[in-house]
Design a protein around this motif. Structure first.
Motif, PDB file in Angstrom:
ATOM      1  N   THR A 156       0.838  -1.206   0.000  1.00 27.84           N
ATOM      2  CA  THR A 156       0.000   0.000   0.000  1.00 27.84           C
ATOM      3  C   THR A 156       0.865   1.244   0.000  1.00 27.84           C
ATOM      4  O   THR A 156       1.700   1.440   0.882  1.00 27.84           O
ATOM      5  N   ASN A 157       0.655   2.087  -1.011  1.00 25.62           N
ATOM      6  CA  ASN A 157       1.281   3.403  -1.070  1.00 25.62           C
ATOM      7  C   ASN A 157       0.324   4.352  -1.780  1.00 25.62           C
ATOM      8  O   ASN A 157      -0.734   3.941  -2.264  1.00 25.62           O
ATOM      9  N   ARG A 158       0.671   5.620  -1.811  1.00 26.89           N
ATOM     10  CA  ARG A 158      -0.251   6.612  -2.372  1.00 26.89           C
ATOM     11  C   ARG A 158      -0.502   6.369  -3.854  1.00 26.89           C
ATOM     12  O   ARG A 158      -1.605   6.600  -4.348  1.00 26.89           O
ATOM     13  N   GLU A 159       0.510   5.910  -4.590  1.00 26.06           N
ATOM     14  CA  GLU A 159       0.322   5.643  -6.022  1.00 26.06           C
ATOM     15  C   GLU A 159      -0.696   4.527  -6.236  1.00 26.06           C
ATOM     16  O   GLU A 159      -1.602   4.640  -7.067  1.00 26.06           O
ATOM     17  N   TRP A 160      -0.549   3.445  -5.475  1.00 26.42           N
ATOM     18  CA  TRP A 160      -1.489   2.325  -5.596  1.00 26.42           C
ATOM     19  C   TRP A 160      -2.882   2.741  -5.152  1.00 26.42           C
ATOM     20  O   TRP A 160      -3.890   2.400  -5.795  1.00 26.42           O
ATOM     21  N   LEU A 161      -2.975   3.489  -4.061  1.00 25.57           N
ATOM     22  CA  LEU A 161      -4.278   3.951  -3.576  1.00 25.57           C
ATOM     23  C   LEU A 161      -4.960   4.863  -4.587  1.00 25.57           C
ATOM     24  O   LEU A 161      -6.174   4.769  -4.792  1.00 25.57           O
ATOM     25  N   PHE A 162      -4.186   5.733  -5.221  1.00 22.62           N
ATOM     26  CA  PHE A 162      -4.771   6.640  -6.211  1.00 22.62           C
ATOM     27  C   PHE A 162      -5.417   5.860  -7.344  1.00 22.62           C
ATOM     28  O   PHE A 162      -6.540   6.168  -7.775  1.00 22.62           O
ATOM     29  N   ALA A 163      -4.731   4.820  -7.833  1.00 25.10           N
ATOM     30  CA  ALA A 163      -5.287   4.006  -8.916  1.00 25.10           C
ATOM     31  C   ALA A 163      -6.547   3.286  -8.456  1.00 25.10           C
ATOM     32  O   ALA A 163      -7.541   3.203  -9.203  1.00 25.10           O
ATOM     33  N   MET A 164      -6.535   2.764  -7.225  1.00 28.12           N
ATOM     34  CA  MET A 164      -7.692   2.043  -6.711  1.00 28.12           C
ATOM     35  C   MET A 164      -8.886   2.983  -6.517  1.00 28.12           C
ATOM     36  O   MET A 164     -10.006   2.677  -6.939  1.00 28.12           O
ATOM     37  N   TYR A 165      -8.654   4.139  -5.916  1.00 23.61           N
ATOM     38  CA  TYR A 165      -9.738   5.102  -5.714  1.00 23.61           C
ATOM     39  C   TYR A 165     -10.306   5.558  -7.056  1.00 23.61           C
ATOM     40  O   TYR A 165     -11.525   5.663  -7.222  1.00 23.61           O
ATOM     41  N   SER A 166      -9.427   5.856  -7.990  1.00 17.27           N
ATOM     42  CA  SER A 166      -9.876   6.339  -9.297  1.00 17.27           C
ATOM     43  C   SER A 166     -10.716   5.299 -10.018  1.00 17.27           C
ATOM     44  O   SER A 166     -11.697   5.630 -10.691  1.00 17.27           O
ATOM     45  N   TYR A 167     -10.351   4.037  -9.901  1.00 17.27           N
ATOM     46  CA  TYR A 167     -11.119   2.976 -10.555  1.00 17.27           C
ATOM     47  C   TYR A 167     -12.561   2.971 -10.072  1.00 17.27           C
ATOM     48  O   TYR A 167     -13.492   2.824 -10.870  1.00 17.27           O
TER      49      TYR A 167
END
Length: 267
Positions: free
Chosen positions: A237-248
């Motif tokens: 878990t990091n901000r880059e991965w979270l951003f992609a998940m939230y955006s999806y």
């Protein structure tokens, strides 16, 4: 779930039970529970118990997250306040913990912190319609604002038709922001999603306190195409991965200032 020597996120279950130390490294006690603000997903406070070292045995204290500092290499949290400050703030009995913002406000003030829900950070709150939906679902159960992470974990997840989809397996906590980064959900065989877990933004979940359940407001086809993960191999878990998940899922990450209005499935 991952090595605790270099990370910004930990599961609620991992944090619970962690020891609390002072600046000298002396063991003061441990974290008994973390309480989640149902509206915002922020950590309202941590419940701490203290050893006889502090002369505060068998007492419990509500500690604002800002007061605790994670010491990764020691697998501990640093508590940077004195015994006198704790005694002024007051303790409470096990299980009789603050459950509303009104009850908690005085505790924050006694530690010298403004309650987080009164602080203007420049980041907008949820859209008014979403906020009202959350508050409406919380009425009727003593108007709770907070629930423990342990209570939320294991709660069933339902859709708008009331069908049982699965349950909350875990809450992943953002240590810096002091909030739920995502909830890990399992769906069983209902959606044909097998034994995988799925990371879901907190904003996509609504508490149905009367039903002791959580409503998931994401279309089935979006869930079916989502990338899950194995329970024994959690994503880093990091901000880059979270951003992609939230955006999806069509949600703006909580650390951003604006919200994405067009969600997948609603175009």
């Amino acid at each position: 779930m991952v090595d605790k020597d270099d990370l910004d996120f930990l599961s609620a279950s991992t944090i619970k039970g962690d020891k609390v130390v002072n600046r000298a490294g002396e063991d003061l006690g441990k974290i008994e529970e973390i309480m989640i603000d149902l509206q915002s997903g922020k950590i309202a406070y941590a419940v701490l118990s203290f050893s006889e070292f502090m002369g505060l045995g068998n007492k419990f204290f509500a500690i604002p997250w800002q007061i605790l500092t994670l010491r990764l290499h020691e697998h501990a949290f640093l508590l940077g306040i004195t015994k006198e400050t704790l005694e002024r703030a007051g303790d409470f009995e096990k299980g009789n913990w603050p459950l509303t913002r009104e009850e908690l406000a005085g505790t924050y003030i006694s530690y010298g912190y403004q309650p987080y829900w009164q602080v203007q950070t420049g980041m907008p709150e949820e859209a008014e319609s979403e906020r009202m939906t959350r508050m409406e679902t919380m009425t009727g159960r003593d108007n709770l604002d907070f629930l423990s992470a342990s209570t939320i974990k294991g709660d069933k997840v339902v859709n708008k038709a009331g069908e049982h989809l699965g349950k909350i397996e875990e809450l992943m906590i953002d240590l810096e922001d002091g909030r739920v980064a995502y909830a890990a959900l399992s769906f069983g065989g209902f959606l044909g999603l097998g034994s995988k877990l799925f990371a879901i933004p907190w904003q996509a979940l609504q508490m149905k306190l009367h039903d002791h359940a959580i409503l998931l407001d994401i279309p089935k086809d979006i869930l079916e195409k989502a990338e899950g993960f194995d329970k024994d191999h959690w994503p880093v878990t990091n901000r880059e991965w979270l951003f992609a998940m939230y955006s999806y899922y069509g949600y703006q990450p909580y650390w951003k200032a604006e919200r994405i209005e067009s969600r997948p499935g609603n175009l």
